[in-house]
Design an enzyme around this catalytic site. Structure first.
Site, PDB file in Angstrom:
ATOM      1  N   SER B  26       0.825  -1.205   0.000  1.00  0.00           N
ATOM      2  CA  SER B  26       0.000   0.000   0.000  1.00  0.00           C
ATOM      3  C   SER B  26       0.866   1.264   0.000  1.00  0.00           C
ATOM      4  O   SER B  26       1.867   1.351   0.695  1.00  0.00           O
ATOM      5  CB  SER B  26      -0.892  -0.001   1.240  1.00  0.00           C
ATOM      6  OG  SER B  26      -1.656   1.174   1.284  1.00  0.00           O
ATOM      7  N   SER B  75       7.153  10.667   4.630  1.00  0.00           N
ATOM      8  CA  SER B  75       6.168  11.154   5.595  1.00  0.00           C
ATOM      9  C   SER B  75       4.964  11.694   4.831  1.00  0.00           C
ATOM     10  O   SER B  75       4.536  12.819   5.053  1.00  0.00           O
ATOM     11  CB  SER B  75       6.772  12.244   6.483  1.00  0.00           C
ATOM     12  OG  SER B  75       7.121  13.365   5.704  1.00  0.00           O
ATOM     13  N   CYS B 134       0.947   2.715  10.640  1.00  0.00           N
ATOM     14  CA  CYS B 134       1.427   3.887   9.903  1.00  0.00           C
ATOM     15  C   CYS B 134       2.115   4.845  10.872  1.00  0.00           C
ATOM     16  O   CYS B 134       1.478   5.338  11.805  1.00  0.00           O
ATOM     17  CB  CYS B 134       0.295   4.617   9.186  1.00  0.00           C
ATOM     18  SG  CYS B 134       0.915   6.054   8.292  1.00  0.00           S
ATOM     19  N   LYS B 169      -1.881  -5.288   9.098  1.00  0.00           N
ATOM     20  CA  LYS B 169      -0.505  -4.897   8.774  1.00  0.00           C
ATOM     21  C   LYS B 169       0.212  -4.436  10.035  1.00  0.00           C
ATOM     22  O   LYS B 169      -0.171  -3.457  10.672  1.00  0.00           O
ATOM     23  CB  LYS B 169      -0.495  -3.776   7.727  1.00  0.00           C
ATOM     24  CG  LYS B 169       0.920  -3.447   7.251  1.00  0.00           C
ATOM     25  CD  LYS B 169       0.886  -2.712   5.931  1.00  0.00           C
ATOM     26  CE  LYS B 169       2.277  -2.398   5.425  1.00  0.00           C
ATOM     27  NZ  LYS B 169       2.244  -1.699   4.135  1.00  0.00           N
ATOM     28  N   ASN B 196       5.440  -2.842   8.290  1.00  0.00           N
ATOM     29  CA  ASN B 196       5.365  -1.446   7.870  1.00  0.00           C
ATOM     30  C   ASN B 196       6.749  -0.806   8.090  1.00  0.00           C
ATOM     31  O   ASN B 196       7.704  -1.509   8.401  1.00  0.00           O
ATOM     32  CB  ASN B 196       4.266  -0.721   8.672  1.00  0.00           C
ATOM     33  CG  ASN B 196       3.662   0.442   7.890  1.00  0.00           C
ATOM     34  OD1 ASN B 196       4.380   1.217   7.265  1.00  0.00           O
ATOM     35  ND2 ASN B 196       2.358   0.571   7.928  1.00  0.00           N
ATOM     36  N   THR B 197       6.834   0.492   7.933  1.00  0.00           N
ATOM     37  CA  THR B 197       8.134   1.167   7.995  1.00  0.00           C
ATOM     38  C   THR B 197       8.604   1.403   9.440  1.00  0.00           C
ATOM     39  O   THR B 197       7.815   1.326  10.374  1.00  0.00           O
ATOM     40  CB  THR B 197       8.044   2.538   7.304  1.00  0.00           C
ATOM     41  OG1 THR B 197       6.997   3.292   7.931  1.00  0.00           O
ATOM     42  CG2 THR B 197       7.734   2.386   5.823  1.00  0.00           C
ATOM     43  N   GLY B 221      12.901   0.101   2.447  1.00  0.00           N
ATOM     44  CA  GLY B 221      13.900  -0.153   1.413  1.00  0.00           C
ATOM     45  C   GLY B 221      14.771  -1.348   1.778  1.00  0.00           C
ATOM     46  O   GLY B 221      14.554  -1.996   2.806  1.00  0.00           O
ATOM     47  N   GLY B 248      11.716  -4.232   1.980  1.00  0.00           N
ATOM     48  CA  GLY B 248      12.951  -4.332   1.205  1.00  0.00           C
ATOM     49  C   GLY B 248      12.950  -5.386   0.128  1.00  0.00           C
ATOM     50  O   GLY B 248      14.018  -5.851  -0.276  1.00  0.00           O
TER      51      GLY B 248
END
Lengths: 273, 311
Positions: B26, B75, B134, B169, B196-197, B221, B248
């Site tokens: 997403s 962001s 998020c 997620k 997620n990040t 990444g 990644g």
């Protein structure tokens, strides 16, 4: 838009860290218009992850030319390409702008590498026989590129250097103002500008005050370059409750009418927070 | 036949039914159709559309993206036109494609998730991905993802309001992933998606200010891949539910690695920006890998390595 592995046909060291890269890509060359850019994949670097958005400088038959100033790891990688190398490109990207054929006089203001997206417009307006006036400023004579070509392409061409080593000494925006003092505004004037933010701010302020239509070519870190990631947005000047607060530089620009941009964006300190 | 449609790539575990194991993550593939010149929606087993919220959001101030070694920090802040617009406009063009559609939903309060589930029920989407991870929401978002209690409330509330299969997620910032997954599974979760990040900050040493307009963003990444694989490995211990692994994924080799660790499918995120045509490449790479390594079906790769250390 395509993703392609293009062969480098030529690279010219123009001095002052500028390079003109030429690649063979019939698809991108055929589809490119002024205002378009390509996203160049930088390889062999852990620090450079994102592709680098580079304006289409000019198109010569099946070949696309990109003007690059080597200022960081990504642009340095591009500057080190050699004929026969393969460069992975995504493009052409951007909205492109071809609806200003009603312009009667086109004023271009370029600062340094800001010449890159404007050159293609000059060739375009030359073909349309529309009058062009170029103000092109740089640090010194060495950094003023394509002097002969620009004199040929434009109806009037004013070179400006900070040290006075070529053309007028001073700032390109001062020459712009002087020109208008002498010649006055005319109906059908359109200004295009690309360069550092402090230059753009002056051009936009001037165009606003004189009620001249003005387009600026902006840059930003970009993710996809194609409108999906919403990373390269710039703030809108006017927006309603339901309206978009931001523009996508990649697909709404990167050449964009300055009257829709929040002017705070042109402040050197602008960082959103 | 394209590799993406080869039956040997079919994924079928519980509610996770995909024609191939490559999804889009997403936020990196828009609403599915923007990139179709170079990345066709039908190359994917499923497409997770850009995250949505109950009401429209204009997102965070720019700059919204910056590079760091081995990845990028974003962001964006969930700029979207809200669930109503999503149901009325965004989903419609996707119905004709032979792929599955995943709606990624985000909330600043528990009830947001429930109300979005109600709106989505009856729409032609195949999965709801509940995003509790998020990092770009000032309230809600990732804070829910760290609390088993919040997760139980969100998932059970969504479950009551829709029959659409549910994905969750997860954030990598969990203290105990087993507890989180159990809380969700006990309340009707169908599929686990992770990760997620990672929250991250970059400072410009010349201006002495954070580079991102929102100060903090989420890091993604290639650099996060080993950490993501660690969490897939741990998640596999916690549940028999299908797992979609991401973080990644830049190549078919990365996809294989996630699957060996226990993922049933993988999602490509950041690398869409670098190589938009990656889904087809991964499918082709998986086929060649299966031939070389004697796997008849892609599901045989899933957990292959993990099982040798955990069963």
């Amino acid at each position: 838009m395509i993703q392609t592995r293009a062969i480098v046909t030529n690279i010219r060291d123009l001095g002052a860290d500028y390079f003109l890269l030429e690649v063979e890509s019939p698809e991108i060359a055929g589809a490119s218009k002024p205002g378009h850019f390509v996203n160049v994949l930088i390889q062999d670097s852990a620090r450079v992850v994102l592709r680098r958005p580079i304006a289409v400088f000019d198109v010569k038959s099946n070949r696309v030319q990109l003007l690059v100033k080597s200022i960081g790891e990504g642009t340095r990688w591009i500057s080190l390409r050699e004929p026969g190398d393969v460069v992975n490109l995504l493009g052409p990207l951007g909205k492109g702008l071809f609806d200003k054929t009603d312009a009667k006089r086109v004023i271009m203001v370029a600062g340094g590498v800001g010449l890159a997206p404007l050159y293609y417009y000059l060739t375009y307006y030359k073909e349309l026989n529309i009058k062009t006036v170029l103000f092109y400023g740089a640090r010194n004579a060495k950094s003023i590129l394509f002097q002969n070509e620009l004199l040929e392409l434009t109806d009037e061409c004013v070179f400006v250097t900070e040290d006075g080593s070529l053309g007028e000494k001073g700032l390109v925006t001062d020459e712009l103002r002087r020109y208008y003092l002498e010649h006055g505004t005319a109906e059908g004037d359109v200004v295009f500008a690309c360069g550092p933010k402090f230059m753009l701010k002056q051009v936009v302020d001037f165009a606003d005050a004189e009620h001249i239509e003005c387009f600026v070519s902006l840059e930003s870190f970009m993710g996809c370059g194609a409108g999906v990631c919403l990373s390269c947005v710039i703030p809108a000047r006017h927006y309603s409750q339901d309206g978009d607060k931001y523009f996508k530089l990649c697909t709404d620009g990167p050449v964009i009418n300055s009257n829709i941009i929040d002017k705070r964006y042109f402040e050197e300190s602008y960082a959103g927070h | 036949m394209l590799a993406t449609d080869n039956p040997r790539l079919r994924v079928s575990r519980g509610k996770l039914q995909l024609k191939n194991p490559v999804l889009s993550a997403s936020g990196t593939f828009g609403y599915g159709t923007e990139l179709q010149d170079i990345a066709h929606p039908e190359h994917y087993g499923g497409i997770a559309l850009k995250g949505i919220t109950l009401k429209p959001r204009s997102g965070n101030p720019p700059p919204r993206l910056v590079e760091a070694v081995g990845g990028v920090i974003n962001s964006v802040g969930l700029q979207n036109d809200g669930v109503q617009d999503f149901v009325e406009k965004k989903v419609i063009p996707l119905q004709s494609y032979n792929t599955t559609i995943i709606a990624n939903i985000n909330g600043v309060q528990l009830e947001d998730y429930w109300m979005m589930a109600e709106k989505l029920e009856g729409s032609p989407i195949d999965y709801i991905e509940i995003n509790v991870s998020c990092p770009n929401l000032k309230e809600g978002g990732v804070e829910f993802g760290k609390s088993p209690k919040s997760i139980a409330a969100i998932v059970s509330g969504v479950r009551k309001r829709t029959t659409i299969p549910l994905m969750l997620k997860l954030t990598p910032q969990v203290t105990d992933i087993k507890e989180i997954i159990k809380a969700a599974e006990d309340n009707g979760l169908d599929i686990v998606t992770l990760i997620n990040t990672y929250p991250a900050i970059v400072i410009d040493i010349n201006t002495k200010k954070p580079v991102l307009g929102n100060i903090r963003g989420g890091f993604s990444g290639p650099a996060v891949k080993p950490m993501a694989i660690n969490l897939v490995w741990e998640a596999r211990k916690a549940t028999k539910l299908p797992i979609v692994g991401m973080g990644g994924v830049c190549s078919w080799q990365d996809a294989v690695e996630f699957m060996l660790a226990g993922a049933d499918a993988v999602a490509v995120g950041t690398w869409h920006f670098i190589n938009p045509g990656i889904a087809l490449e991964i499918a082709e790479g998986l086929m060649a890998y299966m031939d070389k390594n004697g796997f008849e079906s892609v599901s045989e790769i899933t957990g292959y390595t993990w099982r040798q250390y955990n069963e």
